[in-house]
Design a protein around this motif. Structure first.
Motif, PDB file in Angstrom:
ATOM      1  N   ILE A  17       0.820  -1.215   0.000  1.00 53.04           N
ATOM      2  CA  ILE A  17       0.000   0.000   0.000  1.00 53.04           C
ATOM      3  C   ILE A  17       0.855   1.266   0.000  1.00 53.04           C
ATOM      4  CG2 ILE A  17      -2.005  -1.155   0.973  1.00 53.04           C
ATOM      5  CD1 ILE A  17      -1.274   0.078   3.667  1.00 53.04           C
ATOM      6  N   GLY A  18       2.132   1.167   0.358  1.00 48.23           N
ATOM      7  CA  GLY A  18       3.036   2.312   0.235  1.00 48.23           C
ATOM      8  C   GLY A  18       3.312   2.622  -1.229  1.00 48.23           C
ATOM      9  N   THR A  19       3.688   1.595  -1.996  1.00 46.33           N
ATOM     10  CA  THR A  19       3.952   1.829  -3.426  1.00 46.33           C
ATOM     11  C   THR A  19       2.664   2.240  -4.144  1.00 46.33           C
ATOM     12  OG1 THR A  19       3.954  -0.583  -3.588  1.00 46.33           O
ATOM     13  CG2 THR A  19       6.013   0.480  -3.976  1.00 46.33           C
ATOM     14  N   TYR A  20       1.550   1.669  -3.718  1.00 45.66           N
ATOM     15  CA  TYR A  20       0.284   2.046  -4.370  1.00 45.66           C
ATOM     16  C   TYR A  20      -0.032   3.517  -4.109  1.00 45.66           C
ATOM     17  CZ  TYR A  20      -4.418   2.662  -5.854  1.00 45.66           C
ATOM     18  OH  TYR A  20      -5.514   3.192  -6.485  1.00 45.66           O
ATOM     19  N   ILE A  21      -0.054   3.899  -2.839  1.00 41.12           N
ATOM     20  CA  ILE A  21      -0.475   5.262  -2.494  1.00 41.12           C
ATOM     21  C   ILE A  21       0.562   6.294  -2.958  1.00 41.12           C
ATOM     22  CG2 ILE A  21      -1.066   6.834  -0.582  1.00 41.12           C
ATOM     23  CD1 ILE A  21      -2.179   4.318   0.897  1.00 41.12           C
ATOM     24  N   GLY A  22       1.844   5.945  -2.801  1.00 36.31           N
ATOM     25  CA  GLY A  22       2.904   6.885  -3.183  1.00 36.31           C
ATOM     26  C   GLY A  22       3.052   7.056  -4.689  1.00 36.31           C
ATOM     27  N   ALA A  23       2.885   5.978  -5.447  1.00 41.01           N
ATOM     28  CA  ALA A  23       3.169   6.060  -6.876  1.00 41.01           C
ATOM     29  C   ALA A  23       1.985   5.629  -7.761  1.00 41.01           C
ATOM     30  CB  ALA A  23       4.399   5.218  -7.208  1.00 41.01           C
ATOM     31  N   GLN A 147       8.142  10.219  -2.235  1.00 42.72           N
ATOM     32  CA  GLN A 147       9.110  11.187  -1.717  1.00 42.72           C
ATOM     33  C   GLN A 147      10.564  10.709  -1.830  1.00 42.72           C
ATOM     34  OE1 GLN A 147       8.381  14.234  -0.600  1.00 42.72           O
ATOM     35  NE2 GLN A 147      10.549  14.591  -0.186  1.00 42.72           N
ATOM     36  N   ASP A 148      10.798   9.406  -1.599  1.00 41.06           N
ATOM     37  CA  ASP A 148      12.181   8.913  -1.556  1.00 41.06           C
ATOM     38  C   ASP A 148      12.907   9.021  -2.907  1.00 41.06           C
ATOM     39  OD1 ASP A 148      10.720   6.963  -2.822  1.00 41.06           O
ATOM     40  OD2 ASP A 148      11.647   5.290  -1.781  1.00 41.06           O
ATOM     41  N   GLN A 149      12.161   9.277  -3.983  1.00 44.20           N
ATOM     42  CA  GLN A 149      12.807   9.360  -5.301  1.00 44.20           C
ATOM     43  C   GLN A 149      13.110  10.787  -5.736  1.00 44.20           C
ATOM     44  OE1 GLN A 149      13.993   6.708  -6.973  1.00 44.20           O
ATOM     45  NE2 GLN A 149      13.361   5.661  -5.119  1.00 44.20           N
ATOM     46  N   ILE A 182      -0.408  14.120  -0.305  1.00 44.58           N
ATOM     47  CA  ILE A 182      -0.717  13.240   0.829  1.00 44.58           C
ATOM     48  C   ILE A 182      -0.319  11.820   0.454  1.00 44.58           C
ATOM     49  CG2 ILE A 182      -2.613  12.280   2.209  1.00 44.58           C
ATOM     50  CD1 ILE A 182      -4.042  15.013   1.689  1.00 44.58           C
ATOM     51  N   GLY A 183       0.445  11.161   1.324  1.00 45.25           N
ATOM     52  CA  GLY A 183       0.783   9.759   1.062  1.00 45.25           C
ATOM     53  C   GLY A 183       2.089   9.553   0.326  1.00 45.25           C
ATOM     54  N   ALA A 184       2.930  10.594   0.236  1.00 45.35           N
ATOM     55  CA  ALA A 184       4.210  10.440  -0.468  1.00 45.35           C
ATOM     56  C   ALA A 184       5.172   9.563   0.315  1.00 45.35           C
ATOM     57  CB  ALA A 184       4.840  11.801  -0.720  1.00 45.35           C
ATOM     58  N   LYS A 185       4.863   9.362   1.607  1.00 42.19           N
ATOM     59  CA  LYS A 185       5.693   8.461   2.401  1.00 42.19           C
ATOM     60  C   LYS A 185       4.803   7.755   3.417  1.00 42.19           C
ATOM     61  CE  LYS A 185      10.063   8.321   4.879  1.00 42.19           C
ATOM     62  NZ  LYS A 185      11.120   9.103   5.524  1.00 42.19           N
ATOM     63  N   ILE A 186       4.365   6.560   3.041  1.00 40.41           N
ATOM     64  CA  ILE A 186       3.556   5.750   3.950  1.00 40.41           C
ATOM     65  C   ILE A 186       4.518   5.034   4.895  1.00 40.41           C
ATOM     66  CG2 ILE A 186       1.974   3.757   4.054  1.00 40.41           C
ATOM     67  CD1 ILE A 186       0.655   6.323   2.928  1.00 40.41           C
ATOM     68  N   MET A 187       4.179   5.045   6.160  1.00 39.69           N
ATOM     69  CA  MET A 187       5.096   4.508   7.158  1.00 39.69           C
ATOM     70  C   MET A 187       4.782   3.047   7.496  1.00 39.69           C
ATOM     71  SD  MET A 187       6.814   6.985   7.225  1.00 39.69           S
ATOM     72  CE  MET A 187       7.633   8.232   8.057  1.00 39.69           C
ATOM     73  N   SER A 194       9.613   4.909  10.345  1.00 36.64           N
ATOM     74  CA  SER A 194      10.360   4.581   9.126  1.00 36.64           C
ATOM     75  C   SER A 194       9.405   4.143   8.016  1.00 36.64           C
ATOM     76  CB  SER A 194      11.432   3.524   9.405  1.00 36.64           C
ATOM     77  OG  SER A 194      10.858   2.443  10.067  1.00 36.64           O
ATOM     78  N   LYS A 195       9.897   4.241   6.778  1.00 40.36           N
ATOM     79  CA  LYS A 195       9.078   4.014   5.583  1.00 40.36           C
ATOM     80  C   LYS A 195       8.569   2.577   5.506  1.00 40.36           C
ATOM     81  CE  LYS A 195      10.587   3.333   1.330  1.00 40.36           C
ATOM     82  NZ  LYS A 195      11.159   3.361  -0.011  1.00 40.36           N
ATOM     83  N   MET A 196       7.354   2.389   5.037  1.00 42.64           N
ATOM     84  CA  MET A 196       6.867   1.036   4.766  1.00 42.64           C
ATOM     85  C   MET A 196       7.695   0.492   3.607  1.00 42.64           C
ATOM     86  SD  MET A 196       3.052  -0.352   3.780  1.00 42.64           S
ATOM     87  CE  MET A 196       2.310  -0.092   5.365  1.00 42.64           C
TER      88      MET A 196
END
Ligand code: AMP
Ligand code: TRP
Length: 331
Positions: A17-23, A147-149, A182-187, A194-196
């Motif tokens: 869900i981190g990759t989904y929401i972030g990207a 965000q990490d990219q 919103i959601g550029a870094k899901i934990m 720390s990042k998911m």
């Protein structure tokens, strides 16, 4: 001509869900208006020397998950990075326009090399140059990432400027990052500071898109929350609760304020249970479409073949101009 969008994910670990929401959520939103190229970046993933059979399977699985998440193969160009040889060729050329010093500043390299000290290979170091090639080949306008990219996007822009200036021309378009507000870094659900992460396979920290419903429920129920009992959005003092609010809002398309209002007077337990419920409603159709797609490998392979052909056609044009201006003798 519509704007060009490029993005990719490494076939390591599992989509979550981190990759989904972030990207990927943004990939889907951009697909109706723009010319979108979405890839599985298998060449990036071999820095960790994956098992070959697993790598093949994971590439197909990721593409099936892209489609199951609503990334339409008819509207977008879906492809595997290694199927378009121009990526590797341009990466070599761009290496000659990149400084050791600037690569040394990349935080992802520092983190990854610290984590995996027995295999700090030079490709891990030049990884951002390959990413720059992925993007610059397509005269890209926007790059939807988490965000990490951001730092990798900055170096991509620097390399493009340097090449253009040196050769007095607009060989590459200068791309912009497209990072969600919103959601550029899901934990992580277990360590909300720390990042998911995609490869956290052992713990309850990461919710994978392909997790079974009961696993999803269990992971949310055991999510680490904070002291106090009021549900408010406060990333400093309540990182765990704030992360759940962000996740809830992202998958139900509500603002953080609306989510907080919805949970007024309720306790942390309610937030966890309801987030799990909404998440399962969101994931159910994705899981079933995924299974159908994985049963039709012919369709997936054909989609990738068409995608690579379309991508190659575009990539070839940029690479041809680049080779010419640097002085390579035409073949
Ligand atoms: P990776 O999993 O590192 O290959 O990342 C794939 C894409 O998802 C990149 O655009 C990342 O920025 C984004 N991404 C990965 N993990 C997260 C996260 N926990 N929160 C938000 N975006 C993420
Ligand atoms: N480096 C990105 C990551 O680790 C993946 C990636 C490779 C990418 N090439 C790209 C993302 C081009 C966007 C555009 O997540």
């Amino acid at each position: 001509m519509s704007k060009v969008i490029v993005s990719g994910i490494q076939p390591t670990g599992g989509l979550n869900i981190g990759t989904y929401i972030g990207a990927m959520k943004n990939w889907k939103q951009l697909q109706d208006e723009y010319d979108c190229m979405y890839m599985v970046v298998d060449m990036h993933s071999i820095t960790v020397r994956p098992d070959p059979a697993e790598l093949r399977e994971r590439c197909l699985s990721f593409v099936a998950q892209y489609i199951a998440c609503g990334i339409d193969p008819k509207k977008n160009t879906l492809f595997i990075q290694s199927h378009v040889r121009e990526h590797a060729e341009l990466a070599w050329i761009l290496n000659c326009y990149t400084g050791m010093g600037e690569l040394n500043r990349m935080t992802q390299f520092k983190e990854k090399s610290q984590k995996n000290q027995s295999n700090i290979n030079s490709a891990l170091f030049t990884y951002p140059v390959l990413m720059a090639a992925d993007i610059l080949l397509y005269q890209t306008d926007l790059v939807p990432v988490g965000q990490d990219q951001k730092q990798h996007l900055e170096i991509t822009r620097d390399i493009a400027h340097r090449f253009n200036n040196h050769h007095n021309g607009e060989y590459f378009k200068i791309p912009e990052p497209f990072i969600p507000k919103i959601g550029a870094k899901i934990m992580s659900l277990q360590e909300p500071c720390s990042k998911m992460s995609k490869s956290d396979t052992t713990s309850k920290a990461t919710v994978y898109l392909l997790d079974e419903a009961k696993t999803v429920t269990k992971k949310f129920k055991s999510a680490v929350t904070d002291s106090g009992d009021e549900i408010t959005f406060d990333e400093i003092n309540k990182p765990g609760v704030s992360n759940l609010i962000t996740i809830y809002g992202a998958i139900t398309n509500q603002s953080q304020e609306d989510v907080v209002k919805h949970f007024e007077g309720k306790r942390y337990g309610h937030l966890k249970v309801e987030t799990a419920e909404r998440m399962n409603e969101f994931l159910d159709p994705i899981r079933s479409q995924y299974n159908e797609l994985m049963d039709d490998k012919t369709f997936l392979l054909q989609t990738l073949k068409d995608g690579a052909e379309r991508a190659s056609e575009k990539a070839e044009k940029t690479l041809k101009a680049v080779k010419e201006v640097i002085g390579f003798l035409p073949a």
